[in-house]
Design a protein around this motif. Structure first.
Motif, PDB file in Angstrom:
ATOM      1  N   GLY A   1       0.781  -1.228   0.000  1.00 53.05           N
ATOM      2  CA  GLY A   1       0.000   0.000   0.000  1.00 53.05           C
ATOM      3  C   GLY A   1       0.808   1.272   0.000  1.00 53.05           C
ATOM      4  O   GLY A   1       0.252   2.377   0.091  1.00 53.05           O
ATOM      5  N   GLY A   2       2.134   1.161  -0.115  1.00 51.02           N
ATOM      6  CA  GLY A   2       2.986   2.354  -0.132  1.00 51.02           C
ATOM      7  C   GLY A   2       2.968   3.062  -1.479  1.00 51.02           C
ATOM      8  O   GLY A   2       2.198   2.703  -2.381  1.00 51.02           O
ATOM      9  N   LYS A   3       3.824   4.041  -1.590  1.00 53.21           N
ATOM     10  CA  LYS A   3       3.920   4.805  -2.827  1.00 53.21           C
ATOM     11  C   LYS A   3       4.648   3.991  -3.885  1.00 53.21           C
ATOM     12  O   LYS A   3       5.633   3.314  -3.602  1.00 53.21           O
ATOM     13  CB  LYS A   3       4.668   6.115  -2.567  1.00 53.21           C
ATOM     14  CG  LYS A   3       4.735   7.045  -3.767  1.00 53.21           C
ATOM     15  CD  LYS A   3       5.454   8.336  -3.401  1.00 53.21           C
ATOM     16  CE  LYS A   3       5.538   9.270  -4.613  1.00 53.21           C
ATOM     17  NZ  LYS A   3       6.250  10.525  -4.278  1.00 53.21           N
ATOM     18  N   ALA A   4       4.170   4.060  -5.129  1.00 54.51           N
ATOM     19  CA  ALA A   4       4.795   3.325  -6.219  1.00 54.51           C
ATOM     20  C   ALA A   4       6.180   3.897  -6.503  1.00 54.51           C
ATOM     21  O   ALA A   4       6.387   5.114  -6.485  1.00 54.51           O
ATOM     22  CB  ALA A   4       3.932   3.388  -7.468  1.00 54.51           C
TER      23      ALA A   4
ATOM     24  N   SER B   1      -0.004 -11.461  -3.781  1.00 55.60           N
ATOM     25  CA  SER B   1      -0.539 -11.470  -2.420  1.00 55.60           C
ATOM     26  C   SER B   1      -0.264 -12.832  -1.794  1.00 55.60           C
ATOM     27  O   SER B   1       0.079 -13.798  -2.488  1.00 55.60           O
ATOM     28  CB  SER B   1      -2.042 -11.183  -2.418  1.00 55.60           C
ATOM     29  OG  SER B   1      -2.744 -12.164  -3.170  1.00 55.60           O
ATOM     30  N   VAL B   2      -0.419 -12.906  -0.476  1.00 57.93           N
ATOM     31  CA  VAL B   2      -0.170 -14.148   0.233  1.00 57.93           C
ATOM     32  C   VAL B   2      -1.446 -14.603   0.929  1.00 57.93           C
ATOM     33  O   VAL B   2      -2.209 -13.796   1.451  1.00 57.93           O
ATOM     34  CB  VAL B   2       0.978 -13.971   1.253  1.00 57.93           C
ATOM     35  CG1 VAL B   2       0.628 -12.935   2.311  1.00 57.93           C
ATOM     36  CG2 VAL B   2       1.338 -15.304   1.909  1.00 57.93           C
TER      37      VAL B   2
ATOM     38  N   ASN C   1      16.537  -7.104  -1.154  1.00 57.31           N
ATOM     39  CA  ASN C   1      15.725  -8.141  -0.515  1.00 57.31           C
ATOM     40  C   ASN C   1      14.711  -7.462   0.401  1.00 57.31           C
ATOM     41  O   ASN C   1      15.057  -6.548   1.138  1.00 57.31           O
ATOM     42  CB  ASN C   1      16.598  -9.074   0.328  1.00 57.31           C
ATOM     43  CG  ASN C   1      17.422 -10.027  -0.507  1.00 57.31           C
ATOM     44  OD1 ASN C   1      16.906 -11.030  -0.993  1.00 57.31           O
ATOM     45  ND2 ASN C   1      18.698  -9.722  -0.679  1.00 57.31           N
ATOM     46  N   ARG C   2      13.464  -7.906   0.351  1.00 57.27           N
ATOM     47  CA  ARG C   2      12.453  -7.349   1.249  1.00 57.27           C
ATOM     48  C   ARG C   2      11.331  -8.356   1.430  1.00 57.27           C
ATOM     49  O   ARG C   2      11.180  -9.295   0.650  1.00 57.27           O
ATOM     50  CB  ARG C   2      11.906  -6.028   0.711  1.00 57.27           C
ATOM     51  CG  ARG C   2      11.090  -6.153  -0.571  1.00 57.27           C
ATOM     52  CD  ARG C   2      10.818  -4.807  -1.208  1.00 57.27           C
ATOM     53  NE  ARG C   2      10.149  -3.876  -0.315  1.00 57.27           N
ATOM     54  CZ  ARG C   2       9.868  -2.619  -0.646  1.00 57.27           C
ATOM     55  NH1 ARG C   2      10.222  -2.151  -1.836  1.00 57.27           N
ATOM     56  NH2 ARG C   2       9.234  -1.828   0.190  1.00 57.27           N
ATOM     57  N   GLN C   3      10.539  -8.151   2.483  1.00 53.96           N
ATOM     58  CA  GLN C   3       9.381  -8.990   2.749  1.00 53.96           C
ATOM     59  C   GLN C   3       8.116  -8.139   2.666  1.00 53.96           C
ATOM     60  O   GLN C   3       8.141  -6.940   2.967  1.00 53.96           O
ATOM     61  CB  GLN C   3       9.495  -9.650   4.125  1.00 53.96           C
ATOM     62  CG  GLN C   3      10.623 -10.671   4.209  1.00 53.96           C
ATOM     63  CD  GLN C   3      10.683 -11.360   5.558  1.00 53.96           C
ATOM     64  OE1 GLN C   3      10.766 -10.709   6.589  1.00 53.96           O
ATOM     65  NE2 GLN C   3      10.647 -12.691   5.550  1.00 53.96           N
ATOM     66  N   PHE C   4       6.996  -8.757   2.295  1.00 52.04           N
ATOM     67  CA  PHE C   4       5.754  -8.012   2.107  1.00 52.04           C
ATOM     68  C   PHE C   4       4.582  -8.971   2.140  1.00 52.04           C
ATOM     69  O   PHE C   4       4.741 -10.191   2.123  1.00 52.04           O
ATOM     70  CB  PHE C   4       5.796  -7.257   0.772  1.00 52.04           C
ATOM     71  CG  PHE C   4       5.742  -8.158  -0.439  1.00 52.04           C
ATOM     72  CD1 PHE C   4       4.544  -8.402  -1.091  1.00 52.04           C
ATOM     73  CD2 PHE C   4       6.899  -8.771  -0.907  1.00 52.04           C
ATOM     74  CE1 PHE C   4       4.485  -9.242  -2.194  1.00 52.04           C
ATOM     75  CE2 PHE C   4       6.853  -9.613  -2.015  1.00 52.04           C
ATOM     76  CZ  PHE C   4       5.648  -9.849  -2.661  1.00 52.04           C
ATOM     77  N   THR C   5       3.377  -8.408   2.162  1.00 48.19           N
ATOM     78  CA  THR C   5       2.161  -9.223   2.077  1.00 48.19           C
ATOM     79  C   THR C   5       1.384  -8.964   0.782  1.00 48.19           C
ATOM     80  O   THR C   5       0.616  -9.817   0.350  1.00 48.19           O
ATOM     81  CB  THR C   5       1.231  -8.967   3.280  1.00 48.19           C
ATOM     82  OG1 THR C   5       0.918  -7.576   3.350  1.00 48.19           O
ATOM     83  CG2 THR C   5       1.914  -9.386   4.579  1.00 48.19           C
ATOM     84  N   SER C   6       1.576  -7.781   0.188  1.00 49.47           N
ATOM     85  CA  SER C   6       0.927  -7.499  -1.098  1.00 49.47           C
ATOM     86  C   SER C   6       1.791  -6.531  -1.892  1.00 49.47           C
ATOM     87  O   SER C   6       2.448  -5.660  -1.320  1.00 49.47           O
ATOM     88  CB  SER C   6      -0.477  -6.908  -0.899  1.00 49.47           C
ATOM     89  OG  SER C   6      -0.404  -5.641  -0.276  1.00 49.47           O
ATOM     90  N   ALA C   7       1.795  -6.704  -3.199  1.00 48.42           N
ATOM     91  CA  ALA C   7       2.589  -5.832  -4.069  1.00 48.42           C
ATOM     92  C   ALA C   7       1.961  -5.798  -5.450  1.00 48.42           C
ATOM     93  O   ALA C   7       1.386  -6.798  -5.911  1.00 48.42           O
ATOM     94  CB  ALA C   7       4.035  -6.313  -4.157  1.00 48.42           C
TER      95      ALA C   7
END
Length: 318
Positions: A193-196, A305-306, A273-279
């Motif tokens: 949900g961050g800035k593109a 998404s996960v 490298n990064r972790q996320f739940t949605s992109a």
């Protein structure tokens, strides 16, 4: 946990039903009260329809006997309908990526069957790729990794024999060829949900598990049951960029981690490298997307998404 009715989803291009039945007979004989039903995949349907038929037949354990494509299709359907049936795996492909990450026996169908019948199940997450193409959209799952870029294909499809013999050296050879073969991809990336942000990269890989063939760990922080996905972006530019890439992946996130305490994967100017739940990934022009090593066509946009604890897999790790 014992199963009362097992459904075996078999990819007949890997072996015949009669041959597999013979190999599995001793393991099945140890459960005389258990019913076994067989469902064979087709070129048109790699396993979703067969998983559906198995559930409708009342099975409480669905065993995917095939390669990564069969496992992905069966897991996708089980997760989609939120089935309570467990998933077992008899790995019969070249990559067998989920089986490797869950320590399910390879190259021995009888032992894999014993694992499916006798081990407890562990819940794992599932990654989803909501794909937009020029002619429509499609939502597909992946159990291990998804990738965009020429190097993603090289990393996932580097020669199997070479991977098993020399591990990371096989990927160095592959990345070396990428110096002249790779094309920079323009992409916009929006995470959680961050800035593109605008990226110029050779490869983007999203993973639920981190290990490839040959014991090589591509995504050091990936855990199939942590409720997140992991992302690797490679943006090497020229020889110095690729040397930095190799240093980050081999030394910082490889050798140093083997001899030190576990920590988050490091990044550099060439590697993130990064972790996320949605992109959300938007591409400058359509690119081929890979899911668990299979090409699924060109895409213009992908929402990753996960689905936490999506499938329960019979595994020694449980």
């Amino acid at each position: 946990m014992s199963a009362t009715h097992v459904g075996i989803v078999l990819n007949p291009s890997k072996t015949s039903r009669s041959e597999l039945e013979e190999e599995l007979a001793p393991a099945i004989a140890e459960h005389p009260e258990m019913q076994v039903s067989w469902f064979e995949t087709t070129v048109e349907d790699p396993g979703r329809g067969m998983a559906k038929d198995a559930l409708e037949a009342g099975v409480d354990l669905v065993i995917a006997a095939g390669g990564d494509g069969t496992v992905r299709a069966v897991a996708e359907y089980l997760a989609e309908v939120e089935s309570s049936a467990d998933l077992g795996i008899i790995p019969m492909g070249t990559g067998n990526l989920l089986a490797r990450n869950l320590e399910i026996p390879l190259n021995d169908a009888a032992k894999a069957m014993e694992t499916a019948l006798n081990c407890e199940a562990r819940s794992i997450d599932l990654g989803w790729a909501d794909i937009t193409r020029s002619d429509g959209s499609e939502k597909l799952a992946f159990t291990v990794m998804a990738g965009v870029g020429i190097d993603a294909h090289m990393i996932i499809e580097t020669a199997e024999g070479l991977k098993d013999k020399v591990g990371w050296l096989a990927y160095i050879e592959s990345l070396g060829r990428a110096l002249s073969a790779s094309e920079v991809i323009n992409m916009d990336l929006k995470v959680d949900g961050g800035k593109a942000s605008r990226e110029r990269a050779h490869t983007l890989i999203v993973g639920n598990c981190g290990m490839l063939q040959g014991g090589v760990t591509l995504l050091p922080d990936a855990d199939p049951a942590d409720g997140t996905l992991d992302m690797l972006v490679l943006r090497a530019d020229g020889v110095s960029g690729w040397l930095q890439t190799l240093r980050t992946m081999l030394w910082d996130n490889g050798i140093k981690r083997l001899f030190g305490r576990k920590r988050k994967a490091e990044s550099s100017g060439a590697v993130t490298n990064r972790q996320f739940t949605s992109a959300t990934l938007r591409l400058g022009k359509p690119r081929v997307l890979e899911l668990d090593g299979d090409e699924v066509g060109e895409c213009k946009r992908v929402n990753f998404s996960v689905q936490p604890a999506a499938v329960s897999v019979r595994s020694p790790q449980a």
